[in-house]
Write an enzyme that holds these catalytic residues in place. Structure first.
Site, short mmCIF file in Angstrom:
data_model
loop_
_atom_site.label_atom_id
_atom_site.label_comp_id
_atom_site.label_asym_id
_atom_site.label_seq_id
_atom_site.Cartn_x
_atom_site.Cartn_y
_atom_site.Cartn_z
N THR A 49 -0.79 -0.39 -7.99
CA THR A 49 -1.96 -1.77 -8.11
C THR A 49 -1.05 -3.02 -8.79
OG1 THR A 49 -3.56 -0.67 -8.07
CG2 THR A 49 -4.47 -2.52 -8.62
N ASN A 103 -2.19 6.72 2.46
CA ASN A 103 -3.30 7.80 1.47
C ASN A 103 -4.08 8.40 1.53
OD1 ASN A 103 -3.72 4.70 1.70
ND2 ASN A 103 -5.37 5.36 0.10
N GLN A 160 2.27 6.29 -2.11
CA GLN A 160 2.47 7.75 -1.60
C GLN A 160 3.78 8.83 -0.62
OE1 GLN A 160 -0.60 9.86 -1.75
NE2 GLN A 160 -2.18 8.11 -2.50
N SER A 170 4.53 4.04 -8.20
CA SER A 170 3.37 4.39 -8.73
C SER A 170 4.12 6.16 -8.96
CB SER A 170 1.90 4.97 -8.57
OG SER A 170 1.75 4.97 -9.03
N HIS A 180 2.44 8.43 -11.20
CA HIS A 180 1.39 9.62 -10.93
C HIS A 180 0.67 10.71 -10.18
CE1 HIS A 180 -2.90 7.73 -9.04
NE2 HIS A 180 -2.67 6.18 -9.86
N CYS A 215 -10.67 6.09 -4.19
CA CYS A 215 -11.27 4.61 -4.26
C CYS A 215 -12.39 4.26 -3.57
CB CYS A 215 -10.28 3.28 -4.41
SG CYS A 215 -8.62 3.78 -4.57
C1 LIG Z 1 -0.94 3.72 -1.01
C2 LIG Z 1 -1.18 3.55 -2.51
N1 LIG Z 1 -1.19 2.31 -3.29
C3 LIG Z 1 -2.09 2.16 -3.89
C4 LIG Z 1 -1.84 2.83 -4.85
C5 LIG Z 1 -2.65 2.07 -6.70
O1 LIG Z 1 -2.09 2.73 -7.78
P1 LIG Z 1 -2.44 3.08 -8.84
O2 LIG Z 1 -2.78 3.67 -9.32
O3 LIG Z 1 -0.63 3.77 -9.35
O4 LIG Z 1 -2.98 2.22 -9.25
C6 LIG Z 1 -2.61 4.48 -4.78
C7 LIG Z 1 -3.20 4.93 -5.35
O5 LIG Z 1 -4.04 4.84 -5.25
C8 LIG Z 1 -2.47 4.87 -3.00
O6 LIG Z 1 -2.41 5.76 -2.95
#
Ligand SMILES: Cc1ncc(COP(=O)(O)O)c(C=O)c1O
Lengths: 411, 144
Positions: free
Chosen positions: A72, A151, A179, A199, A201, A325
């Site tokens: 994010t 995603n 992703q 990211s 996680h 989300c």
């Molecule tokens: C395509 C995409 N962008 C951004 C994010 C956000 O990443 P984070 O959860 O590390 O803030 C996610 C995951 O929720 C994602 O799937």
């Protein structure tokens, strides 16, 4: 009861090797990397190694990787930082309708600051058209941001082709690879991107840590102010154990990449094949080939997705309707809607994402359970072949925003 | 633990009165697939009393649970008694629903009212509880 996790796109469990490398950095090697004694240098060395591992996974220089609090922040920083740095040059940004909310909401914020944003449509497979993108470019265009892989439906976007265009026009190109990382081979130079969001996680590392790749020579504005960490670009004492974990996860992802892709693709295709064989009225959403190896986004006609999710949960199976989300913000998937999928089918769609700990037996159990649950709730549905519904009247949401089973007060 | 209480989960997993009815005396369907939920109800009515009720619902867990509990509650009631029931009664019987899901119970209330409205129209009945009920009207309900 069996417990099956099929929501790896929402997040992944931290691998044991990753956790083992992180642990000493909580209480033994805990020094602040900015301090000037031995303990601090141990921390600094840990970060240096982690940065090199993340950089290596995407073919970048170590100095081009800046750690953030996650995907994010990387998305926010890339788009807002680039827009502000280039505002003398122009005020137009191009993105797509299927981006993650981290990107879309950053763009909406920039619109309030006076920037103009074009949100490109996608085709029925969820892909952005390179021709559409080229047509959308104006002389004021300063930034293009298109995700590497989606995603929800897993569609992989033509970033390399897009980069050829942006490079020729001197426009910055950002891609959200959250992703895609660890699921498709990534080389920033081959892709031709200027910025890439990552990211931890989603690749079996800890939550709350990520990175933004910024190509050498590309200047964007900072969005966090404070100490001089991350080469004075991202202030704040480093999330040391997080960075260490992300680094280890990146190393493992690189080592396992080919096998990971092959195993997941095989399992995923087996899963889809079994479902289609045993249940009728099922459609695969997205691109059958250009998709993330672990993603199966399916529409089950005449049953509502959340009801199926709830029943599967009772049976120990964790899946998702849209993205994690969107299930919290109570609105039908903006991705499936943008792909032109009729709204009643959007409500009947589910996302299954397979990962490194998924077995064939897990999938057999899920298929078996799905056969049962889909039959159960289809029998209850007023829609269907024999159950042709009388024409529907009004939506019980009147006076409220119509968002499926959830109603939100208008305004 | 989960998002719903045990009563809701029980009605969701073992819905009462699910299915179709042969030769119903009254039917009503409310909602639309575009809204993400839709309920169809059929009633057997004898001497002004609801003898049986069946439903089919497309919707999330709370829509199904509300349909189940609502059909249970109207069985054995006179038409007037059934018309007096509101979504709040169904939610109370379920032991509560999460805020954003309360609207699902409105679906059941409206489908029941619509079925009785259709029945009254066909049989030239003048039911006081139906005064002001307009099947196509924008209705303003307290979702709390
Ligand atoms: C395509 C995409 N962008 C951004 C994010 C956000 O990443 P984070 O959860 O590390 O803030 C996610 C995951 O929720 C994602 O799937």
């Amino acid at each position: 009861m069996r417990s099956v996790y099929l929501d790896y796109s929402a997040t992944t469990p931290v691998k044991n090797q990753v956790l083992a490398e992180m642990l000493p950095y909580f209480n033994e090697k805990f020094g602040n990397p900015s301090s000037l004694y031995g303990l601090a240098f141990t921390s600094k060395d840990g970060i240096t190694l982690a940065r090199a591992r993340v950089a290596h996974l995407i073919g970048a220089l170590d100095t081009e990787v800046y750690f953030t609090s996650g995907g994010t922040e990387a998305d926010n920083w890339a788009v807002i930082g680039a827009a502000r740095a280039k505002k003398e040059k122009g005020n137009h940004i191009i993105t797509s309708k299927i981006e993650h909310h981290a990107l879309l909401h950053s763009c909406e914020f920039l619109e309030k600051e006076g920037f103009e944003v074009t949100y490109l449509d996608v085709d029925e497979k969820g892909a952005v058209s390179v021709a559409d993108l080229e047509k959308a470019i104006r002389k004021e265009t300063i930034l293009v941001s298109i995700m590497l892989a989606n995603n929800e439906v897993g569609t992989i976007q033509p970033i390399k082709e897009i980069a050829a265009i942006t490079k020729a026009r001197g426009i910055l190109l950002h891609s959200d690879a959250v992703q895609a990382l660890g699921n498709v081979p990534i080389d920033v130079n081959e892709l031709g991107v200027d910025m890439l969001s990552l990211s931890s996680h989603k690749i079996y590392g800890p939550k709350g840590i990520g990175a933004l790749y910024i190509r050498k020579g590309v200047m964007i504005s900072n969005i966090l102010f404070g100490g001089g960490q991350e080469s004075k670009k991202r202030a704040g004492t480093e999330n040391l154990p997080g960075i260490i974990g992300f680094g280890k996860a990146a190393e493992l992802a690189e080592q396992n990449l080919a096998e990971h892709i092959e195993t997941l693709t095989t399992l995923r295709n087996y899963f889809i094949g079994q479902i289609k064989e045993k249940i009728d009225g099922v459609t695969l959403n997205g691109d059958p080939d250009k998709r993330l190896p672990g993603n199966a986004n399916l529409t089950f006609d005449y049953v509502e997705g959340e009801a199926v999710l709830l029943y599967l949960d009772i049976k120990g199976i964790s899946i998702s309707t849209g993205s994690a989300c969107s299930s919290a913000s109570f609105s039908p998937s903006h991705v499936l809607t943008a792909m032109g999928i009729p709204i009643e089918k959007v409500y009947s769609s589910l996302r299954f994402t397979i990962g490194d700990f998924t077995t064939k037996e897990d999938l057999d159990y899920v298929v078996e359970t799905l056969v049962e649950v889909i039959a159960k709730y289809r029998a209850l549905s007023p829609f269907g072949k024999e159950n042709q519904m009388k024409s529907a009247q009004s939506c019980a949401c009147q006076g409220y925003e119509c968002t499926g089973c959830d109603c939100v007060k208008k305004g | 633990m989960g998002m719903y209480n045990e009563t809701v989960m029980d009605h969701f997993t073992n819905p009462r009165n699910a299915g179709e009815m042969e030769n119903p005396d009254a039917v009503g369907s409310y909602g639309s697939p575009v809204c993400g939920d839709m309920m169809e109800i059929s009633l057997k009515i004898e001497d002004n009393v609801i003898k049986d009720a069946k439903f089919r619902t497309f919707g999330c867990g709370s829509a199904i649970a509300s349909s189940s509990v609502a059909t249970d509650m109207i069985k054995g009631k006179t038409l007037e008694e059934a018309l007096a029931l509101t979504n709040k009664d169904f939610v109370a019987e379920l032991g509560g629903l999460p805020g954003a899901k309360v609207h699902c119970s409105v679906l059941s209330e409206q489908a029941i009212k619509l079925a009785i409205y259709n029945y009254a129209k066909e049989n030239n009945l003048d039911l006081p509880g139906l005064e002001g009920f307009d099947p196509d009207a924008e209705f303003d309900h307290d979702h709390e």
